[in-house]
Scaffold this active site. Sequence first.
Site, short mmCIF file in Angstrom:
data_model
loop_
_atom_site.label_atom_id
_atom_site.label_comp_id
_atom_site.label_asym_id
_atom_site.label_seq_id
_atom_site.Cartn_x
_atom_site.Cartn_y
_atom_site.Cartn_z
CG ASP A 7 -52.54 32.69 21.86
OD1 ASP A 7 -52.33 33.09 20.73
OD2 ASP A 7 -52.77 33.10 23.03
CG ASP A 47 -50.50 36.52 20.94
OD1 ASP A 47 -51.72 37.49 20.81
OD2 ASP A 47 -51.85 35.72 19.65
CE LYS A 57 -52.83 38.89 18.21
NZ LYS A 57 -53.16 37.95 19.11
CD GLU A 106 -57.29 35.40 22.37
OE1 GLU A 106 -58.04 35.91 23.15
OE2 GLU A 106 -56.30 35.12 22.50
CD GLU A 124 -59.43 35.02 15.55
OE1 GLU A 124 -58.63 35.59 16.53
OE2 GLU A 124 -59.66 33.83 15.37
O1 KIV Z 1 -52.80 33.36 17.28
C1 KIV Z 1 -52.42 34.61 16.64
O2 KIV Z 1 -52.32 33.71 15.29
C2 KIV Z 1 -53.62 34.94 16.48
C3 KIV Z 1 -54.16 35.87 15.15
C4 KIV Z 1 -54.85 34.18 14.43
C5 KIV Z 1 -54.65 37.01 14.87
O3 KIV Z 1 -54.13 36.02 17.51
#
Ligand code: KIV
Length: 293
Positions: free
Chosen positions: A67, A106, A136, A138, A205
């Site tokens: 994202d 994401d 993915k 968070e 991260e």
């Molecule tokens: O959104 C993204 O690019 C990420 C990476 C920085 C891991 O989550």
Amino acid sequence: MSTTFQLDTATSRANPTPAPMKRLTVPAIKERKAGGTTEQPLVMLTAYTARQAQLLDEHCDLLLVGDSLGQVIYGLPSSLQVTLEMMCAHGAAVVRGSYQSVVVVDMPFGTYETSPAHAFASASRIMAETGCAAVKLEGGAQMAETIAFLVARGIPVMAHVGLTPQAVNVLGGYNARGRSQQEHEKIVADGLAVEAAGAFAVVIEGVVEPIAIALTKSLEIPTIGIGASAQCDGQVLVTEDMLGMFERVPRFVKRYGNLAETIAAAAGTYAGEVRARSFPGADQTYQPRKPKT
Ligand code: KIV
């Protein structure tokens, strides 16, 4: 959705057309860590477009449709404004442009936090509309129930702990996390919780290195670091950062190219030639066919 098709070069700018090959799978990624070690570290880069995916694919194990595209592609101030529609459109493009990497998309802010059922509705839409292999999200312990819910229903989940950019307003910025003992313990507990919930890998991260090392040692699933440690089981970077597209990048980014200068120089040469009327030249200009005699 086919993942081994060949692009039609008559309608696409793809060149060369990649040969069909078998795509890596989520279990294969997970199994790269065996007995607590990953002999060959996992390589992940972000990708947002089909052509970018084509160029990165053969070098990567995983492509992340992050994202971060909110800032990188759309010029937004943070990832908070990114929508499900944006992620689906870019996710589908990256799947179309890749042949061997596992594509992870994401889940944007606001599309998964309220309940596991809400998360399933959003994640299943991402999977169906893009053809990606995993999502993915968070968050650590607070997302464990949701991760377990998704995995039990067929959606592989990559977790993301430490500095979680969608929580920027709570964290107060993008600084490295885990400098206090309390925060150190919280991030390690988050890593353990997402593994127990069924995540197949976890992005760590922006943390102080001992946290990344502790998690990499104690988790059976691969850890993928960004601003974390070379000891992680793999690494990820935002592709535009490592290509040198931006003047300012975080300290943990290493530049492997200088694309901003290359693009600016090419645009400058083009502009000069247009203004001097030396472009297009004879080679780029069509003339009527000579009549047959
Ligand atoms: O959104 C993204 O690019 C990420 C990476 C920085 C891991 O989550």
